[in-house]
Structure formats: C-alpha cells, structure tokens
Design a protein around this motif. Structure first.
Motif, PDB file in Angstrom:
ATOM      1  N   ILE A 211      -2.363  -5.197  -9.073  1.00 40.00           N
ATOM      2  CA  ILE A 211      -2.046  -3.800  -9.357  1.00 40.00           C
ATOM      3  C   ILE A 211      -0.914  -3.308  -8.579  1.00 40.00           C
ATOM      4  CG2 ILE A 211      -2.460  -1.375  -9.701  1.00 40.00           C
ATOM      5  CD1 ILE A 211      -5.549  -2.292  -9.993  1.00 40.00           C
ATOM      6  N   LEU A 212      -0.856  -3.834  -7.195  1.00 42.07           N
ATOM      7  CA  LEU A 212       0.331  -3.347  -6.143  1.00 42.07           C
ATOM      8  C   LEU A 212       1.430  -4.168  -6.537  1.00 42.07           C
ATOM      9  CD1 LEU A 212       1.299  -2.005  -3.650  1.00 42.07           C
ATOM     10  CD2 LEU A 212       0.660  -4.109  -2.532  1.00 42.07           C
ATOM     11  N   ARG A 213       1.521  -5.162  -7.133  1.00 43.90           N
ATOM     12  CA  ARG A 213       2.584  -6.181  -7.474  1.00 43.90           C
ATOM     13  C   ARG A 213       3.064  -5.421  -8.803  1.00 43.90           C
ATOM     14  NH1 ARG A 213      -0.300 -10.521  -5.466  1.00 43.90           N
ATOM     15  NH2 ARG A 213      -1.256 -11.066  -7.380  1.00 43.90           N
ATOM     16  N   ASN A 214       2.338  -5.142  -9.875  1.00 43.79           N
ATOM     17  CA  ASN A 214       2.764  -4.417 -10.882  1.00 43.79           C
ATOM     18  C   ASN A 214       3.617  -3.137 -10.635  1.00 43.79           C
ATOM     19  OD1 ASN A 214       1.984  -6.427 -12.670  1.00 43.79           O
ATOM     20  ND2 ASN A 214      -0.225  -5.396 -12.929  1.00 43.79           N
ATOM     21  N   ILE A 215       2.987  -2.228  -9.725  1.00 46.54           N
ATOM     22  CA  ILE A 215       3.513  -1.113  -9.346  1.00 46.54           C
ATOM     23  C   ILE A 215       4.850  -1.331  -8.658  1.00 46.54           C
ATOM     24  CG2 ILE A 215       3.522   0.944  -7.676  1.00 46.54           C
ATOM     25  CD1 ILE A 215       0.558   0.954  -7.988  1.00 46.54           C
ATOM     26  N   GLN A 216       4.849  -2.255  -7.911  1.00 47.54           N
ATOM     27  CA  GLN A 216       6.400  -2.630  -7.396  1.00 47.54           C
ATOM     28  C   GLN A 216       7.399  -3.065  -8.166  1.00 47.54           C
ATOM     29  OE1 GLN A 216       4.842  -5.397  -4.339  1.00 47.54           O
ATOM     30  NE2 GLN A 216       4.813  -4.134  -2.659  1.00 47.54           N
ATOM     31  N   ARG A 217       6.867  -3.982  -9.192  1.00 45.46           N
ATOM     32  CA  ARG A 217       7.945  -4.465 -10.258  1.00 45.46           C
ATOM     33  C   ARG A 217       8.437  -3.450 -11.104  1.00 45.46           C
ATOM     34  NH1 ARG A 217       5.057  -9.553 -10.403  1.00 45.46           N
ATOM     35  NH2 ARG A 217       3.431  -8.631 -11.722  1.00 45.46           N
ATOM     36  N   THR A 218       7.366  -2.392 -11.569  1.00 47.27           N
ATOM     37  CA  THR A 218       7.642  -1.284 -12.386  1.00 47.27           C
ATOM     38  C   THR A 218       8.545  -0.219 -11.852  1.00 47.27           C
ATOM     39  OG1 THR A 218       5.591  -1.462 -13.343  1.00 47.27           O
ATOM     40  CG2 THR A 218       6.619   0.429 -13.848  1.00 47.27           C
ATOM     41  N   GLN A 229       4.639   4.136 -17.220  1.00 49.91           N
ATOM     42  CA  GLN A 229       3.711   3.257 -16.508  1.00 49.91           C
ATOM     43  C   GLN A 229       3.271   3.141 -15.427  1.00 49.91           C
ATOM     44  OE1 GLN A 229       3.616  -0.316 -17.827  1.00 49.91           O
ATOM     45  NE2 GLN A 229       4.232   0.143 -19.946  1.00 49.91           N
ATOM     46  N   LEU A 230       4.039   3.936 -14.228  1.00 45.03           N
ATOM     47  CA  LEU A 230       3.675   3.907 -13.057  1.00 45.03           C
ATOM     48  C   LEU A 230       2.639   4.811 -12.893  1.00 45.03           C
ATOM     49  CD1 LEU A 230       7.140   4.258 -10.984  1.00 45.03           C
ATOM     50  CD2 LEU A 230       5.204   2.700 -10.720  1.00 45.03           C
ATOM     51  N   LYS A 231       2.359   5.899 -13.657  1.00 50.43           N
ATOM     52  CA  LYS A 231       1.144   6.772 -13.784  1.00 50.43           C
ATOM     53  C   LYS A 231       0.175   5.983 -14.082  1.00 50.43           C
ATOM     54  CE  LYS A 231       3.498  11.303 -14.243  1.00 50.43           C
ATOM     55  NZ  LYS A 231       3.590  12.252 -15.296  1.00 50.43           N
ATOM     56  N   LYS A 232       0.292   5.372 -15.139  1.00 53.32           N
ATOM     57  CA  LYS A 232      -0.962   4.364 -15.564  1.00 53.32           C
ATOM     58  C   LYS A 232      -1.604   3.563 -14.343  1.00 53.32           C
ATOM     59  CE  LYS A 232      -0.333   4.348 -20.629  1.00 53.32           C
ATOM     60  NZ  LYS A 232       0.217   3.661 -21.585  1.00 53.32           N
ATOM     61  N   LEU A 233      -0.501   2.975 -13.832  1.00 53.64           N
ATOM     62  CA  LEU A 233      -0.845   1.873 -12.828  1.00 53.64           C
ATOM     63  C   LEU A 233      -1.554   2.514 -11.422  1.00 53.64           C
ATOM     64  CD1 LEU A 233       2.243  -0.440 -13.025  1.00 53.64           C
ATOM     65  CD2 LEU A 233      -0.111  -0.997 -13.528  1.00 53.64           C
ATOM     66  N   TYR A 234      -0.832   3.668 -11.155  1.00 54.03           N
ATOM     67  CA  TYR A 234      -1.552   4.422 -10.006  1.00 54.03           C
ATOM     68  C   TYR A 234      -2.995   4.873 -10.396  1.00 54.03           C
ATOM     69  CZ  TYR A 234       2.148   4.773  -6.426  1.00 54.03           C
ATOM     70  OH  TYR A 234       2.922   4.252  -5.588  1.00 54.03           O
ATOM     71  N   GLU A 235      -3.231   5.308 -11.569  1.00 53.34           N
ATOM     72  CA  GLU A 235      -4.474   5.751 -12.032  1.00 53.34           C
ATOM     73  C   GLU A 235      -5.637   4.775 -11.993  1.00 53.34           C
ATOM     74  OE1 GLU A 235      -6.440   8.006 -15.874  1.00 53.34           O
ATOM     75  OE2 GLU A 235      -4.450   7.330 -16.100  1.00 53.34           O
ATOM     76  N   GLU A 236      -5.276   3.656 -12.312  1.00 50.80           N
ATOM     77  CA  GLU A 236      -5.981   2.284 -12.146  1.00 50.80           C
ATOM     78  C   GLU A 236      -6.310   1.894 -10.551  1.00 50.80           C
ATOM     79  OE1 GLU A 236      -6.556  -2.395 -13.741  1.00 50.80           O
ATOM     80  OE2 GLU A 236      -4.678  -1.205 -14.281  1.00 50.80           O
ATOM     81  N   LEU A 237      -5.034   2.104 -10.042  1.00 50.37           N
ATOM     82  CA  LEU A 237      -5.335   2.006  -8.248  1.00 50.37           C
ATOM     83  C   LEU A 237      -6.380   2.590  -7.824  1.00 50.37           C
ATOM     84  CD1 LEU A 237      -4.199   0.120  -5.927  1.00 50.37           C
ATOM     85  CD2 LEU A 237      -2.390   1.709  -5.651  1.00 50.37           C
ATOM     86  N   ILE A 238      -6.164   4.100  -7.957  1.00 47.61           N
ATOM     87  CA  ILE A 238      -6.959   4.868  -7.208  1.00 47.61           C
ATOM     88  C   ILE A 238      -8.480   4.790  -7.946  1.00 47.61           C
ATOM     89  CG2 ILE A 238      -7.141   7.432  -7.173  1.00 47.61           C
ATOM     90  CD1 ILE A 238      -4.076   7.872  -7.311  1.00 47.61           C
ATOM     91  N   LYS A 239      -8.604   4.472  -9.201  1.00 54.83           N
ATOM     92  CA  LYS A 239      -9.724   4.577  -9.662  1.00 54.83           C
ATOM     93  C   LYS A 239     -10.436   3.399  -8.924  1.00 54.83           C
ATOM     94  CE  LYS A 239     -12.036   3.875 -14.163  1.00 54.83           C
ATOM     95  NZ  LYS A 239     -11.872   3.783 -15.529  1.00 54.83           N
ATOM     96  N   ARG A 240      -9.825   2.231  -8.702  1.00 52.77           N
ATOM     97  CA  ARG A 240     -10.536   1.022  -8.052  1.00 52.77           C
ATOM     98  C   ARG A 240     -11.054   1.351  -6.613  1.00 52.77           C
ATOM     99  NH1 ARG A 240     -11.042  -3.709 -10.650  1.00 52.77           N
ATOM    100  NH2 ARG A 240      -9.947  -3.963 -12.764  1.00 52.77           N
TER     101      ARG A 240
END
Length: 489
Positions: A211-218, A229-240
C-alpha cells in the motif's frame, strides 16, 4: 573495581613519556594522542578530569567493589578518539584492540592480549553525561590558553544544523514505521508466552508495504484522479493500521491475563518492553489521526503538531533555505571559537530557539567564566536585534554585529570603522571551524540515538576538535624544535 589507571607499569608497557609520534603524519589521531600525552603529565588537571569521569561511571557506589572494569584513563582516551577521528563504535573497537600507539597511550602492555568487547567500549563511553564531556572540553581549552593566553580576547560565533539520522518523513512511511515496530514487538511478546494470532505477521507487513508503494507512486503521478486515488489508499492503510493496533492491544491483555493466572501476586507494572510496545501503538494511532486530518479534511497541520520521526520524536524541522539542504531535520548548534582555534562554547539549541534569542545570555556566561577578558566578539546578521547590540556592547568593548536591512547613518559609521572591518574579515573563519566539525568530527548527521545521545554526540565532537587543536599546537612546536637542530655533516 575501578582505577584511574594502572599504577604499576608491567613488563612490555611503554612509558607514556617514551611514546614517539610521527609528527610529519597528517592523520587526525596523531595530534589527539599528542594532546593526551601532554595531559597525562599535567597531574592536577588530569586528576580533575578523571574525577569528573568517576562521578559518571561509579556514581555513589564504592569503586573498590565488584569486577574490574575499564580504567578512567582508558575511557577518556577512547572517548577522545571516537569523534576526534569521526569513528563509529565498530571502528573504535578495532582501533582499541589493534592500534599499537593508541594502546600504548592507554598503558596496555604490548605483551598483553587484553581485548575490549565492542559492548564494553560502548557501555562505558555512553555513561559519560554531556555536561561532563563539555566540562572536560573546557579544561582542555584552559590547557590550550596556557600556550596562547591572549586567544580568548577575540571570539566569533555562528550556528549550524546537526541533522538527526532519520529518513524523510511522510504520513505514510511514519505509519509504516509504527506498524512495523508494533508487529515486531508484539510477535516477540507472543512468542515468549506462546500466544497465538501472529502466524501471518510477515504477510500483514508485506501488504502494508505494498500500500505504501502504491501511495508513493500515485503521489508522483500526474493522473487526473490522483487525489481520489490517494484518499482510497490512505483509507485502506489506516484501516489496516487500526486492525494491527487492536491485535497488539489484545496480545498485551492476553500477556497480563496469562501472567496473573500463573502468579496471582503478579505486579501489573509496565516494564521497559511493555512501555516500548505501548509507545509505538500510541505513535501509530497519532500518525493515523494526523493523516486523516490532512488527507480527508484538507487541514494544514501546524509544525508544532507534526511528528518527523517515531524513533527520534524530539526532531525539529529547520527551513534555512540554504543549498544543498534547504530543509533539515535536527537541531541548531551554537559554537563560539576563540582566536586560538578552540571551541570555547557549544550549545544544542532547543526547538524553536533561534540565534538572536540566546547570544546575550551566552556571552554573559562566557565573560563571567573568563573574567571579562573577551574584548572583541563577532557574529553575523542572524544574531541582530537592536536590543542584542545594546546589551552586548555593555559587556564587550567591540561587538561586530552587522545590522539587518537598511542601515542608518549611525550604523554606517559603526560598521565603517577600521576595527569593525578588520574583525569582519576575521569572522568567516568560524565557517571553517563548522566545516571541520562536520567533515572531521562527525557533526553532519548525529549517529547516536535519543535526546541525551544527541547532546553527548555534539559534546564528543567538540572535545575531539579541542584536543586536535591542542595537539596541533604541540605538533608545530615539536616541528620547530626539530628544524632548529643542526644538521649532521
């Protein structure tokens, strides 16, 4: 059992007076060892320094009891060489066991196979407090002023940033740091008591890294829906992250419940291991909240609320705008150098403290310490305020402090004087001293951990620099003596 040094010279030990140095060698260890040799024969000063070391190492315990440990003289020698030669503990460990001249100075017999483990060197040196090391450095300056009594009449000062050894902070990678440590510590705790639930901990960490790599690429991309896209990725990161925090807290509860079952008189005190787990759990939770405020609520987080490292929480962001590092993470360090090249004062400045806020109090303390012998002081525009100029002029005859912005006629006359111009030309030498501290004494990035470790690191660098300066004086005097000798026919 501790001693100042071994009083009885054993067979194979070279007396300190008989140690010869290659004075044509340009390596930094030579002047440091020459300065320590000079110090060894100044018994009143040496005893004063060893007494300071004894207080830190032994404290209020009886030094005659217990196993024999490193002598105070050995600790002083290794502490001096550590950043005097810009060494890490592995390199220092190697020198302490294999460098013949260094071992001669430490008064270890050449026939003795004594070896110092790395942990022994580290544990003894890190027992020295920053205050003690600065006091030892002041004593070395006092010795140096014996050669140049008028050196203290002129001083110049400036500040620079010593960076912390941290990666560039972002919300995502700081959350990963917290999760990584929480998982590692929780797994260690679970393994100790056979607590289940962490069998797939490696897979959990792998998914979060993805997830972190996807955030960095995005974040680097130029796609139109980047923000969504960033909001979705951060939402998933925070959830986990929240799931792992809950899992870690369950492990802690299970640990305490199991311990209580085994021993009903078990004390529920939080030990160092538990306190470390709870710290990283709280830090991860805090980083998740900051990320939510920034990403989902579009809030601009004030610098005072930001966290720049979970491992070095006292790190300050300093925006100096100077290349090649316009933004630095660490602390400002103020250094003041005298006319002989000695660092007479070094100070780690607190978070948010800038040059103009500390200079007056610092100079008052220096004047008291040196009995009002400072006649000239030079600083750059960063120290300027009208009040600073007035207060400094009351305690120092000539203050070279250029004004910021437009100068009045009075300021032009003051800065146009011959004495001011001469001192101003002398001032850039402080930049050379700062560069020497950085490139020669390790004050670019602090390699030690913690707030006290940071101050100790700066103190070791200043001590090493002052010993080098004293040793260079002795080296030059020896060179002159050799060159004066008549050459053989």
């Amino acid at each position: 059992m501790r001693k100042n040094f071994e009083p009885q010279i054993t067979f194979g030990t070279v007396p300190v007076s008989n140690i010869k140095f290659d004075i044509f060698c340009r390596h930094e260890i030579v002047p440091i060892l020459m300065a320590l040799q000079h110090l060894y024969f100044n018994k009143p000063v040496l005893n004063e320094i060893l007494e300071l070391i004894k207080k830190d190492i032994v404290g209020d315990k009886n030094e005659k009891l217990g196993c024999s440990g490193m002598h105070y003289w050995e600790i002083l020698v290794l502490a001096s060489v550590r950043l005097g030669c810009d060494l890490d503990y592995d390199a220092l460990h190697d020198l302490a066991n294999n460098h013949t001249t260094l071992r001669d100075i430490m008064q270890i017999s050449r026939l003795d196979d004594q070896r110092f483990p790395r942990t022994t060197i580290h544990d003894n040196i890190t027992k020295l407090s920053p205050e003690t090391i600065f006091k030892i450095s002041d004593i070395i300056v006092r010795l140096g002023h014996g050669f140049y009594p008028k050196a203290i009449e002129k001083v110049r000062g400036d500040s620079f940033v010593v960076q912390k050894n941290i990666h560039y902070p972002t919300d995502a990678n700081l959350i990963l740091d917290g999760i990584h440590k929480s998982i590692k510590l929780s797994v260690s705790l679970a393994d100790a008591l056979n607590i289940s639930g962490w069998r797939q901990h490696a897979s959990l960490l792998k998914k979060i890294k993805s997830i972190l790599r996807n955030i960095q690429r995005t974040a680097k991309s130029k796609r139109k829906n980047k923000e969504e896209q960033l909001k979705k990725l951060y939402e998933e990161l925070i959830k986990r992250a929240h799931k792992i925090i809950e899992k870690s807290l369950d492990t802690i509860c299970t640990f305490y419940f199991t311990q209580f079952e085994l021993n009903p008189t078990f004390s529920f005190e939080i030990d160092s291991r538990m306190s470390e787990i709870l710290y990283f759990i709280n830090a991860t939770q805090n980083m998740c909240e900051l990320a939510e405020r920034r990403v989902f609520e579009n809030e601009k987080i004030p610098n005072s609320e930001k966290i720049f490292s979970l491992f070095e929480p006292f790190t300050e962001l300093i925006n100096r705008g100077k290349m090649p590092f316009p933004i630095e993470f660490g602390h400002r360090v103020l250094v003041i150098q005298d006319g002989g090249g000695f660092i007479v004062h070094a100070e780690v400045m607190g978070i948010g403290v800038t040059d103009e806020k500390v200079i007056v109090d610092t100079m008052k303390k220096l004047q008291d310490r040196f009995n009002n012998r400072i006649h000239i002081a030079s600083f750059d525009k960063g120290f300027w305020t009208p009040n600073n100029l007035k207060e400094l002029s009351d305690i120092i005859p000539l203050v070279c402090l250029p004004k910021k912005g437009r100068r009045s006629k009075v300021d032009q006359e003051r800065e146009g004087s011959k004495e001011f111009g001469k001192t101003r030309k002398w001032h850039p030498g402080i930049e050379s001293a700062i560069n020497a501290l950085g490139s020669g004494n390790g004050l670019i990035v602090c390699r030690d951990k913690g707030e006290e470790g940071y101050e100790r690191y700066v103190a070791f660098a200043v001590l090493g620099r002052n010993l080098q300066t004293l040793g260079t004086i002795l080296q030059k005097r020896e060179l002159k003596r050799i060159r004066r000798q008549p050459k053989a026919a």
